[in-house]
Design an enzyme around this catalytic site. Sequence first.
Site, PDB file in Angstrom:
ATOM      1  N   ARG A  55      13.900  -0.598   9.431  1.00 39.65           N
ATOM      2  CA  ARG A  55      13.891  -1.307   8.143  1.00 39.65           C
ATOM      3  C   ARG A  55      14.896  -0.716   7.147  1.00 39.65           C
ATOM      4  O   ARG A  55      14.556  -0.232   6.075  1.00 39.65           O
ATOM      5  CB  ARG A  55      12.482  -1.337   7.580  1.00 39.65           C
ATOM      6  CG  ARG A  55      11.549  -1.998   8.584  1.00 39.65           C
ATOM      7  CD  ARG A  55      10.189  -2.251   8.083  1.00 39.65           C
ATOM      8  NE  ARG A  55      10.182  -3.280   7.050  1.00 39.65           N
ATOM      9  CZ  ARG A  55       9.065  -3.581   6.389  1.00 39.65           C
ATOM     10  NH1 ARG A  55       7.955  -2.940   6.644  1.00 39.65           N
ATOM     11  NH2 ARG A  55       9.093  -4.512   5.456  1.00 39.65           N
ATOM     12  N   ASP A  73       5.087 -12.091  10.136  1.00 42.41           N
ATOM     13  CA  ASP A  73       3.838 -11.516   9.603  1.00 42.41           C
ATOM     14  C   ASP A  73       2.592 -12.178  10.168  1.00 42.41           C
ATOM     15  O   ASP A  73       1.487 -11.720   9.895  1.00 42.41           O
ATOM     16  CB  ASP A  73       3.810 -11.627   8.082  1.00 42.41           C
ATOM     17  CG  ASP A  73       4.810 -10.685   7.441  1.00 42.41           C
ATOM     18  OD1 ASP A  73       5.039 -10.783   6.226  1.00 42.41           O
ATOM     19  OD2 ASP A  73       5.401  -9.865   8.165  1.00 42.41           O
ATOM     20  N   ILE A  86      12.425 -10.440  14.524  1.00 42.19           N
ATOM     21  CA  ILE A  86      12.755  -9.880  13.208  1.00 42.19           C
ATOM     22  C   ILE A  86      12.718  -8.354  13.223  1.00 42.19           C
ATOM     23  O   ILE A  86      13.639  -7.694  12.765  1.00 42.19           O
ATOM     24  CB  ILE A  86      11.778 -10.417  12.117  1.00 42.19           C
ATOM     25  CG1 ILE A  86      11.714 -11.938  12.150  1.00 42.19           C
ATOM     26  CG2 ILE A  86      12.161  -9.860  10.750  1.00 42.19           C
ATOM     27  CD1 ILE A  86      13.009 -12.633  11.755  1.00 42.19           C
ATOM     28  N   ARG A 135       7.168   0.515   0.864  1.00 35.96           N
ATOM     29  CA  ARG A 135       8.605   0.259   0.930  1.00 35.96           C
ATOM     30  C   ARG A 135       9.040  -0.760  -0.105  1.00 35.96           C
ATOM     31  O   ARG A 135      10.188  -0.768  -0.540  1.00 35.96           O
ATOM     32  CB  ARG A 135       9.045  -0.287   2.273  1.00 35.96           C
ATOM     33  CG  ARG A 135       8.221  -0.033   3.445  1.00 35.96           C
ATOM     34  CD  ARG A 135       8.722  -0.797   4.635  1.00 35.96           C
ATOM     35  NE  ARG A 135      10.072  -1.262   4.454  1.00 35.96           N
ATOM     36  CZ  ARG A 135      11.150  -0.495   4.569  1.00 35.96           C
ATOM     37  NH1 ARG A 135      11.003   0.768   4.824  1.00 35.96           N
ATOM     38  NH2 ARG A 135      12.342  -1.008   4.399  1.00 35.96           N
ATOM     39  N   LYS A 141       0.771 -11.503  -1.989  1.00 35.40           N
ATOM     40  CA  LYS A 141       1.198 -10.103  -2.190  1.00 35.40           C
ATOM     41  C   LYS A 141       2.716 -10.030  -2.274  1.00 35.40           C
ATOM     42  O   LYS A 141       3.275  -9.412  -3.180  1.00 35.40           O
ATOM     43  CB  LYS A 141       0.709  -9.252  -1.029  1.00 35.40           C
ATOM     44  CG  LYS A 141       1.376  -7.884  -0.923  1.00 35.40           C
ATOM     45  CD  LYS A 141       0.851  -7.031   0.190  1.00 35.40           C
ATOM     46  CE  LYS A 141       1.553  -7.233   1.485  1.00 35.40           C
ATOM     47  NZ  LYS A 141       2.834  -6.545   1.658  1.00 35.40           N
ATOM     48  N   ASN A 142       3.397 -10.718  -1.343  1.00 36.89           N
ATOM     49  CA  ASN A 142       4.850 -10.542  -1.240  1.00 36.89           C
ATOM     50  C   ASN A 142       5.637 -11.363  -2.253  1.00 36.89           C
ATOM     51  O   ASN A 142       6.862 -11.334  -2.254  1.00 36.89           O
ATOM     52  CB  ASN A 142       5.322 -10.835   0.190  1.00 36.89           C
ATOM     53  CG  ASN A 142       4.885  -9.729   1.136  1.00 36.89           C
ATOM     54  OD1 ASN A 142       4.409  -8.680   0.695  1.00 36.89           O
ATOM     55  ND2 ASN A 142       5.010  -9.970   2.419  1.00 36.89           N
ATOM     56  N   CYS A 184       9.134   2.619   9.044  1.00 41.52           N
ATOM     57  CA  CYS A 184       7.677   2.434   9.026  1.00 41.52           C
ATOM     58  C   CYS A 184       7.277   2.066  10.449  1.00 41.52           C
ATOM     59  O   CYS A 184       8.099   1.976  11.348  1.00 41.52           O
ATOM     60  CB  CYS A 184       7.293   1.370   8.007  1.00 41.52           C
ATOM     61  SG  CYS A 184       7.499  -0.287   8.613  1.00 41.52           S
ATOM     62  N   ARG A 229      -4.187  -3.007   2.145  1.00 45.95           N
ATOM     63  CA  ARG A 229      -2.887  -3.151   1.480  1.00 45.95           C
ATOM     64  C   ARG A 229      -2.580  -4.620   1.215  1.00 45.95           C
ATOM     65  O   ARG A 229      -1.909  -4.952   0.241  1.00 45.95           O
ATOM     66  CB  ARG A 229      -1.773  -2.572   2.356  1.00 45.95           C
ATOM     67  CG  ARG A 229      -1.881  -1.089   2.582  1.00 45.95           C
ATOM     68  CD  ARG A 229      -0.643  -0.568   3.244  1.00 45.95           C
ATOM     69  NE  ARG A 229       0.536  -1.019   2.509  1.00 45.95           N
ATOM     70  CZ  ARG A 229       1.775  -0.778   2.903  1.00 45.95           C
ATOM     71  NH1 ARG A 229       2.008  -0.115   4.020  1.00 45.95           N
ATOM     72  NH2 ARG A 229       2.801  -1.194   2.200  1.00 45.95           N
TER      73      ARG A 229
HETATM   74  C1  EPZ Z   1       9.668  -8.572   3.763  1.00 47.68           C
HETATM   75  O1  EPZ Z   1      10.051  -7.285   4.178  1.00 47.68           O
HETATM   76  C2  EPZ Z   1       8.144  -8.560   3.701  1.00 47.68           C
HETATM   77  N1  EPZ Z   1       7.712  -7.591   2.703  1.00 47.68           N
HETATM   78  C3  EPZ Z   1       7.570  -8.204   5.077  1.00 47.68           C
HETATM   79  O2  EPZ Z   1       6.157  -8.292   4.985  1.00 47.68           O
HETATM   80  C4  EPZ Z   1       8.065  -9.241   6.085  1.00 47.68           C
HETATM   81  O3  EPZ Z   1       7.607  -8.880   7.361  1.00 47.68           O
HETATM   82  C5  EPZ Z   1       9.595  -9.288   6.073  1.00 47.68           C
HETATM   83  O4  EPZ Z   1      10.067  -9.563   4.736  1.00 47.68           O
HETATM   84  C6  EPZ Z   1      10.156 -10.362   6.992  1.00 47.68           C
HETATM   85  O5  EPZ Z   1       9.657 -11.615   6.622  1.00 47.68           O
HETATM   86  C7  EPZ Z   1       7.771  -7.933   1.385  1.00 47.68           C
HETATM   87  O6  EPZ Z   1       8.186  -9.027   1.018  1.00 47.68           O
HETATM   88  C8  EPZ Z   1       7.300  -6.899   0.409  1.00 47.68           C
HETATM   89  P1  EPZ Z   1      13.638  -8.097   5.597  1.00 47.68           P
HETATM   90  P2  EPZ Z   1      11.618  -6.864   4.098  1.00 47.68           P
HETATM   91  O7  EPZ Z   1      14.569  -7.315   4.749  1.00 47.68           O
HETATM   92  O8  EPZ Z   1      12.276  -7.541   2.946  1.00 47.68           O
HETATM   93  C9  EPZ Z   1      16.839  -6.294   8.568  1.00 47.68           C
HETATM   94  C10 EPZ Z   1       3.968  -7.550   5.187  1.00 47.68           C
HETATM   95  O9  EPZ Z   1       3.306  -7.467   6.213  1.00 47.68           O
HETATM   96  N2  EPZ Z   1      17.495  -5.704   7.383  1.00 47.68           N
HETATM   97  O10 EPZ Z   1      13.548  -9.582   5.390  1.00 47.68           O
HETATM   98  O11 EPZ Z   1      11.675  -5.390   4.202  1.00 47.68           O
HETATM   99  C11 EPZ Z   1      15.486  -5.676   8.852  1.00 47.68           C
HETATM  100  O12 EPZ Z   1      15.630  -4.502   9.627  1.00 47.68           O
HETATM  101  C12 EPZ Z   1       5.405  -7.086   5.197  1.00 47.68           C
HETATM  102  O13 EPZ Z   1       3.581  -8.038   4.108  1.00 47.68           O
HETATM  103  C13 EPZ Z   1      18.669  -4.993   7.541  1.00 47.68           C
HETATM  104  O14 EPZ Z   1      19.170  -4.825   8.648  1.00 47.68           O
HETATM  105  O15 EPZ Z   1      12.184  -7.492   5.442  1.00 47.68           O
HETATM  106  C14 EPZ Z   1      14.778  -6.768   9.615  1.00 47.68           C
HETATM  107  O16 EPZ Z   1      15.176  -6.717  10.972  1.00 47.68           O
HETATM  108  C15 EPZ Z   1       5.737  -6.375   6.488  1.00 47.68           C
HETATM  109  N3  EPZ Z   1      19.278  -4.457   6.437  1.00 47.68           N
HETATM  110  C16 EPZ Z   1      15.354  -8.055   9.003  1.00 47.68           C
HETATM  111  O17 EPZ Z   1      16.542  -7.662   8.298  1.00 47.68           O
HETATM  112  C17 EPZ Z   1      18.763  -4.612   5.175  1.00 47.68           C
HETATM  113  O18 EPZ Z   1      19.374  -4.121   4.206  1.00 47.68           O
HETATM  114  C18 EPZ Z   1      14.423  -8.747   8.022  1.00 47.68           C
HETATM  115  O19 EPZ Z   1      13.949  -7.753   7.128  1.00 47.68           O
HETATM  116  C19 EPZ Z   1      17.560  -5.344   5.039  1.00 47.68           C
HETATM  117  C20 EPZ Z   1      16.948  -5.894   6.148  1.00 47.68           C
END
Ligand code: EPZ
Length: 420
Positions: free
Chosen positions: A124, A307, A329, A95, A22-23, A119, A399
Amino acid sequence: MDKLKIEGGPTLSGTIEISGAKNAALPLMAATLLAPGAYRLSRVPRLRDIHSFCNLLEHLGATCRWDESEAAVLHIDTTHVKGWKAPYDLVRKMRASVLVLGPLLARMGRAKVSLPGGCAIGARPIDLHLKGLRALGAEMELRDGYVEATALRLSGTAYYFDVPTVTGTENLMMAAALAQGETLLENVAREPEIVALGKMLEAMGATVEGLGTETIRIQGAPELAAVGFENIPDRIETGTYMVAAAITGGDLLLEGADPSALDAVIVKLRETGCSIETGPGFIRVQGVERPESADLTTLPYPGFPTDLQAQFMALMCVAKGASVITETIFENRFMHVAELKRLGADIRIDGRSAVVKGVEALKGAPLMATDLRASASLVLAGLRAEGTTVVNRVYHLDRGYEAMEQKLAAVGARIERIRE
Ligand code: EPZ
């Protein structure tokens, strides 16, 4: 809203076919906005999130069509894309819609995307996405819950991510692919989904170096071309079924999996007593009657994935001894704890950690799913719990898991969907 009804007890055994990731599919779909034309994406899972993303692409003027003869093949044609706005009612449902920001800005010179909002698992923010696009030369304004970005032509730059962000890295990679000159992205996320996107951008005509490392160098191209591309297997779906074998003391062969994307998970499950055999395209997991406890800390790839934290916690609920599970995370990714405790689990949350004391047995109960991976952990716990477990709000599960109840029933689980 549909429910899943599970009779706990059977040990699972047999073969499960792993679906496409998916991702990875989501950023691959977003990348079709970078160049007009007809794309053929294969190994795309049929999931709510994929359908939502198709709706968003169609809102922008693209067409999406599943292949009639070949399963999991999605045809996307972006020849007539004119739109550059991603409205709130589409973005709030998923998102990952934020992934259209980079490609729309690069291709159309402007983008108006609703801020995704928080969320269940955390705030996020997307501040690092926006900072990076500004570094590439975009003008950015936040107004009425939307980010409005404009750029005549993005120009390559060096950008360092404060924290590794998966979709942040993906947004910047897509924007850099059409930017003038070279872009150096540092402290990027290293997930396999990032590598898959990078390979698709290369196939489309960009030059990409450093995939899988913490530094990616991209030479932008004046224009890119539509391609056919095969998606990678879903490592989180794979890890979920690895835990299904472990928690039922079963024996599952996971076909179409990529063991190289799951090193941390394989090591950790072996620590709990599982026997795990891997080879090209498969992982075989044999569980034990009662797992050993093991501590866990989630980390960016290649560390143990956040995840799979909830799924691993379900396993530790019946382990011999106590385990400390630390989530580094997201700030609120313990929504499954209260539900697991309804089954009789002994869990105490202490800040970013949860202390899980393994119990002899769990007892089935009605449960409420709160987010995608938490709902998977409730299903896994239900497979083990004595008696009947009903998981409500199964749309969360739909989802991210293709045909989960069919895949589990085919290997011996007593699970059925109750449509409401
Ligand atoms: C991706 O989300 C995945 N989604 C998530 O999977 C996954 O949990 C996550 O990466 C972490 O591996 C998709 O790929 C569609 P991040 P993403 O930006 O990109 C902080 C699922 O279950 N951050 O890597 O939104 C954030 O708050 C979903 O399939 C900032 O501070 O996650 C978090 O603490 C859930 N500022 C950390 O980075 C930003 O601009 C990692 O988030 C962006 C992120």
